[in-house]
Design a protein around this motif. Structure first.
Motif, PDB file in Angstrom:
ATOM      1  N   VAL A   1       0.716  -1.269   0.032  1.00 40.33           N
ATOM      2  CA  VAL A   1       0.233   0.144   0.066  1.00 40.33           C
ATOM      3  C   VAL A   1       0.838   1.212  -0.046  1.00 40.33           C
ATOM      4  O   VAL A   1       1.852   1.373   0.817  1.00 40.33           O
ATOM      5  CB  VAL A   1      -0.881   0.134   1.136  1.00 40.33           C
ATOM      6  CG1 VAL A   1      -1.865   1.106   1.173  1.00 40.33           C
ATOM      7  CG2 VAL A   1      -1.746  -1.538   1.243  1.00 40.33           C
ATOM      8  N   LYS A   2       0.630   2.396  -0.962  1.00 42.65           N
ATOM      9  CA  LYS A   2       1.308   3.552  -1.035  1.00 42.65           C
ATOM     10  C   LYS A   2       0.387   4.520  -1.064  1.00 42.65           C
ATOM     11  O   LYS A   2      -0.911   4.467  -1.544  1.00 42.65           O
ATOM     12  CB  LYS A   2       2.093   3.458  -2.300  1.00 42.65           C
ATOM     13  CG  LYS A   2       2.815   2.273  -2.596  1.00 42.65           C
ATOM     14  CD  LYS A   2       4.222   2.525  -2.001  1.00 42.65           C
ATOM     15  CE  LYS A   2       5.236   1.446  -2.485  1.00 42.65           C
ATOM     16  NZ  LYS A   2       6.588   1.418  -1.678  1.00 42.65           N
ATOM     17  N   VAL A   3       1.048   5.800  -0.249  1.00 46.29           N
ATOM     18  CA  VAL A   3       0.104   6.905  -0.300  1.00 46.29           C
ATOM     19  C   VAL A   3       0.869   8.108  -0.764  1.00 46.29           C
ATOM     20  O   VAL A   3       2.089   8.178  -0.385  1.00 46.29           O
ATOM     21  CB  VAL A   3      -0.236   6.914   1.188  1.00 46.29           C
ATOM     22  CG1 VAL A   3      -1.211   8.548   1.226  1.00 46.29           C
ATOM     23  CG2 VAL A   3      -1.074   6.194   1.643  1.00 46.29           C
ATOM     24  N   GLY A   4       0.352   8.963  -1.433  1.00 46.22           N
ATOM     25  CA  GLY A   4       1.025  10.208  -1.858  1.00 46.22           C
ATOM     26  C   GLY A   4      -0.142  11.464  -1.808  1.00 46.22           C
ATOM     27  O   GLY A   4      -1.252  11.095  -1.899  1.00 46.22           O
ATOM     28  N   LEU A   5       0.494  12.618  -1.789  1.00 41.40           N
ATOM     29  CA  LEU A   5      -0.158  13.791  -1.887  1.00 41.40           C
ATOM     30  C   LEU A   5       0.091  14.442  -3.074  1.00 41.40           C
ATOM     31  O   LEU A   5       1.151  15.128  -3.525  1.00 41.40           O
ATOM     32  CB  LEU A   5       0.226  14.692  -0.748  1.00 41.40           C
ATOM     33  CG  LEU A   5       0.125  13.955   0.516  1.00 41.40           C
ATOM     34  CD1 LEU A   5       0.655  15.181   1.623  1.00 41.40           C
ATOM     35  CD2 LEU A   5      -1.129  13.656   1.119  1.00 41.40           C
ATOM     36  N   ARG A   6      -1.078  14.511  -4.114  1.00 41.49           N
ATOM     37  CA  ARG A   6      -0.891  15.284  -5.380  1.00 41.49           C
ATOM     38  C   ARG A   6      -0.821  16.772  -4.996  1.00 41.49           C
ATOM     39  O   ARG A   6      -1.728  17.500  -4.300  1.00 41.49           O
ATOM     40  CB  ARG A   6      -2.295  14.946  -6.253  1.00 41.49           C
ATOM     41  CG  ARG A   6      -2.239  13.114  -6.568  1.00 41.49           C
ATOM     42  CD  ARG A   6      -3.481  13.054  -7.309  1.00 41.49           C
ATOM     43  NE  ARG A   6      -3.879  11.822  -7.522  1.00 41.49           N
ATOM     44  CZ  ARG A   6      -4.672  10.956  -6.855  1.00 41.49           C
ATOM     45  NH1 ARG A   6      -5.406  11.586  -5.814  1.00 41.49           N
ATOM     46  NH2 ARG A   6      -4.951   9.709  -7.149  1.00 41.49           N
ATOM     47  N   PRO A   7       0.018  17.651  -5.670  1.00 40.61           N
ATOM     48  CA  PRO A   7       0.028  18.804  -5.633  1.00 40.61           C
ATOM     49  C   PRO A   7      -0.973  19.572  -6.640  1.00 40.61           C
ATOM     50  O   PRO A   7      -0.596  19.885  -7.525  1.00 40.61           O
ATOM     51  CB  PRO A   7       1.495  19.104  -5.902  1.00 40.61           C
ATOM     52  CG  PRO A   7       2.133  18.065  -6.733  1.00 40.61           C
ATOM     53  CD  PRO A   7       1.018  17.135  -6.398  1.00 40.61           C
ATOM     54  N   SER A   8      -2.098  19.900  -6.017  1.00 38.64           N
ATOM     55  CA  SER A   8      -3.404  20.284  -6.787  1.00 38.64           C
ATOM     56  C   SER A   8      -3.454  21.705  -6.905  1.00 38.64           C
ATOM     57  O   SER A   8      -3.296  22.503  -5.744  1.00 38.64           O
ATOM     58  CB  SER A   8      -4.270  19.632  -6.571  1.00 38.64           C
ATOM     59  OG  SER A   8      -4.152  18.034  -6.628  1.00 38.64           O
ATOM     60  N   ARG A   9      -3.834  22.513  -8.124  1.00 39.93           N
ATOM     61  CA  ARG A   9      -4.284  23.906  -8.315  1.00 39.93           C
ATOM     62  C   ARG A   9      -5.121  23.969  -9.261  1.00 39.93           C
ATOM     63  O   ARG A   9      -5.015  22.883 -10.159  1.00 39.93           O
ATOM     64  CB  ARG A   9      -3.244  24.593  -7.856  1.00 39.93           C
ATOM     65  CG  ARG A   9      -2.160  24.600  -8.838  1.00 39.93           C
ATOM     66  CD  ARG A   9      -0.956  25.479  -8.383  1.00 39.93           C
ATOM     67  NE  ARG A   9      -0.962  26.852  -8.079  1.00 39.93           N
ATOM     68  CZ  ARG A   9      -1.070  28.018  -8.774  1.00 39.93           C
ATOM     69  NH1 ARG A   9      -1.076  27.888 -10.307  1.00 39.93           N
ATOM     70  NH2 ARG A   9      -0.972  29.100  -8.361  1.00 39.93           N
TER      71      ARG A   9
ATOM     72  N   HIS B   1       9.028  29.199 -11.323  1.00 36.53           N
ATOM     73  CA  HIS B   1       8.129  28.327 -10.908  1.00 36.53           C
ATOM     74  C   HIS B   1       7.638  27.109 -11.632  1.00 36.53           C
ATOM     75  O   HIS B   1       7.157  27.592 -12.687  1.00 36.53           O
ATOM     76  CB  HIS B   1       6.975  28.927 -10.186  1.00 36.53           C
ATOM     77  CG  HIS B   1       7.108  29.618  -9.109  1.00 36.53           C
ATOM     78  ND1 HIS B   1       7.607  29.479  -8.061  1.00 36.53           N
ATOM     79  CD2 HIS B   1       7.221  31.250  -8.999  1.00 36.53           C
ATOM     80  CE1 HIS B   1       7.828  30.590  -7.144  1.00 36.53           C
ATOM     81  NE2 HIS B   1       7.610  31.711  -7.753  1.00 36.53           N
ATOM     82  N   ASN B   2       7.415  25.778 -11.337  1.00 33.99           N
ATOM     83  CA  ASN B   2       7.141  24.821 -12.225  1.00 33.99           C
ATOM     84  C   ASN B   2       6.481  23.774 -11.259  1.00 33.99           C
ATOM     85  O   ASN B   2       7.142  22.742 -10.876  1.00 33.99           O
ATOM     86  CB  ASN B   2       8.195  24.346 -13.130  1.00 33.99           C
ATOM     87  CG  ASN B   2       7.435  22.909 -13.928  1.00 33.99           C
ATOM     88  OD1 ASN B   2       6.033  22.915 -14.091  1.00 33.99           O
ATOM     89  ND2 ASN B   2       8.384  22.311 -14.763  1.00 33.99           N
ATOM     90  N   TYR B   3       5.032  23.751 -10.708  1.00 34.90           N
ATOM     91  CA  TYR B   3       4.477  22.961  -9.657  1.00 34.90           C
ATOM     92  C   TYR B   3       2.956  23.051 -10.068  1.00 34.90           C
ATOM     93  O   TYR B   3       2.595  24.053 -10.525  1.00 34.90           O
ATOM     94  CB  TYR B   3       5.244  23.215  -8.322  1.00 34.90           C
ATOM     95  CG  TYR B   3       4.652  24.529  -7.849  1.00 34.90           C
ATOM     96  CD1 TYR B   3       3.387  24.784  -6.938  1.00 34.90           C
ATOM     97  CD2 TYR B   3       5.507  25.829  -7.724  1.00 34.90           C
ATOM     98  CE1 TYR B   3       2.788  25.876  -6.578  1.00 34.90           C
ATOM     99  CE2 TYR B   3       5.016  27.002  -7.036  1.00 34.90           C
ATOM    100  CZ  TYR B   3       3.768  27.120  -6.772  1.00 34.90           C
ATOM    101  OH  TYR B   3       3.343  28.298  -6.283  1.00 34.90           O
ATOM    102  N   GLY B   4       2.625  22.226  -9.071  1.00 38.53           N
ATOM    103  CA  GLY B   4       0.930  22.154  -9.241  1.00 38.53           C
ATOM    104  C   GLY B   4       0.179  21.371 -10.219  1.00 38.53           C
ATOM    105  O   GLY B   4      -0.796  21.739 -10.714  1.00 38.53           O
ATOM    106  N   HIS B   5       0.885  20.087 -10.430  1.00 34.82           N
ATOM    107  CA  HIS B   5       0.720  19.316 -11.515  1.00 34.82           C
ATOM    108  C   HIS B   5      -0.401  18.399 -11.179  1.00 34.82           C
ATOM    109  O   HIS B   5      -1.035  17.564 -12.088  1.00 34.82           O
ATOM    110  CB  HIS B   5       1.837  18.548 -12.193  1.00 34.82           C
ATOM    111  CG  HIS B   5       2.785  19.354 -12.631  1.00 34.82           C
ATOM    112  ND1 HIS B   5       3.593  20.236 -12.060  1.00 34.82           N
ATOM    113  CD2 HIS B   5       3.005  19.412 -13.980  1.00 34.82           C
ATOM    114  CE1 HIS B   5       4.545  20.671 -12.691  1.00 34.82           C
ATOM    115  NE2 HIS B   5       3.936  20.463 -14.019  1.00 34.82           N
TER     116      HIS B   5
END
Length: 341
Positions: free
Chosen positions: A273-281, A302-306
């Motif tokens: 089992v794996k858990v991740g936090l998607r960086p959303s906007r 800046h290059n984030y929020g995918h």
């Protein structure tokens, strides 16, 4: 000016691919990757790595399509090379299925994947609860091998990588000419981006080598993605949840949902089992900014929020970030004394 010193903060798929694109576009640059987490401990390591785009409401569709096409073309070339196995990239065919016909029968990316077509009645018999489906072939990245492959490419290009926690981008101003922020969900704290929020994803990685085709419910919540070394079963989309602890009830729910689509998964083994936090906007943050204190300036890209779609567009957004770094270098050269135009 001497070779521009560029720091890329973040070592997930966005940070590593951005560093690689910068080196490719500006071989004279001195590029360093700084992160407190490298593979196998990044959000990207949890990702399924399927090239099926997520739609960003705040980003023009033509840009999303370009990013996806550039990423698909880049990974397709790797999948057709001797390095495909090491990089963890392969073609996979399968079905996206819907309980009712979607408003958009042809998504914007339908001509970028291979062989996109509506499913036949005979194919739909495999999924009695579903009324409509799309069949196509796309690419799948096994994420940990791909990140290691990117790190190897960076090392060969002379890029340094350091394990370092950056608490404030400004702390880098005395060491680097340009800073590139690829910190994903870390940007929430690092640059105080309140438009960025986590979407928690829990997935199962299982051993089921007989599963060869991907199956994805059109709502994006239930999916079966076969990779080279295992099958990813998902998933969840829990907005504003910061928990990285696996939830046993969720594990059972994911497994049951996937088994309803592919009953043979009941025999799957070695379930992790794996858990991740998607960086959303609402939109990927892909832009230049100049930080300044006391007359001293630090150019930042800046290059984030995918969010859920990072792998699908990572190469396209990395190329755009590298182009913005090129603009920063041109601006620095234009403002430095004795600059040659």
């Amino acid at each position: 000016m001497a070779a521009p010193k560029v720091a890329v903060v973040g070592a997930g798929v966005i940070g590593l691919s951005t560093a690689l694109c910068i080196v490719e576009a500006c071989p004279s640059c001195s590029v360093t990757v700084l992160s407190d987490q490298f593979s196998p401990n990044t959000t990207s390591d949890v990702a399924a790595g399927m090239l099926i785009p997520h739609t960003y409401p705040g980003t023009p569709i033509h840009m999303q399509k370009q990013w996806f096409k550039e990423t698909f073309t880049y990974l397709f070339a790797i999948s057709n090379s001797a390095e495909a196995s090491e990089a963890g990239i392969h073609l996979v065919s399968g079905w996206q299925i819907f309980r009712s016909t979607p408003k958009e029968e042809l998504p914007f990316w339908s001509d970028a994947v291979l062989g996109f077509r509506p499913m036949s009645e005979a194919e739909l018999q495999k999924f009695p609860q579903y009324r409509f489906g799309q069949a196509f072939t796309t690419l799948k990245c096994d994420c940990p091998p791909y990140l290691l492959w990117l790190e190897k490419r960076l090392k060969a290009a002379g890029v340094q990588t350091y394990n370092r926690k950056v608490s404030d981008l400004w702390e880098l101003h005395s060491e680097y000419d340009i800073v590139v922020n690829c910190t994903g969900i870390g940007a929430h704290q690092l640059v105080g981006d309140k438009k960025l929020f986590p979407v928690r994803g829990q997935v199962l990685k299982v051993y089921a080598p007989w599963v060869k085709n991907f199956i994805r419910d059109g709502d994006g919540l239930t999916y079966i993605y076969p990779g080279i070394h295992g099958v990813t079963l998902g998933g969840t989309r829990e907005k504003e949840s910061w928990s990285l602890s696996p939830n046993p009830d969720t594990t059972k729910d994911i497994f049951d949902r996937c088994c309803s689509l592919e009953p043979s998964l009941r025999e799957a083994q070695d379930i992790k089992v794996k858990v991740g936090l998607r960086p959303s906007r609402q939109s990927v943050r892909l832009q230049r900014e100049v930080l300044s204190q006391g007359g001293v300036k630090l150019p930042v890209v800046h290059n984030y929020g995918h969010g859920a779609g990072g792998f699908s567009v990572h190469r396209g957004t990395a190329k755009e970030a590298a182009r913005l770094v090129g603009e920063c270098i041109a601006a620095l050269r234009g403002s430095s004394p004795g600059a040659k135009l």
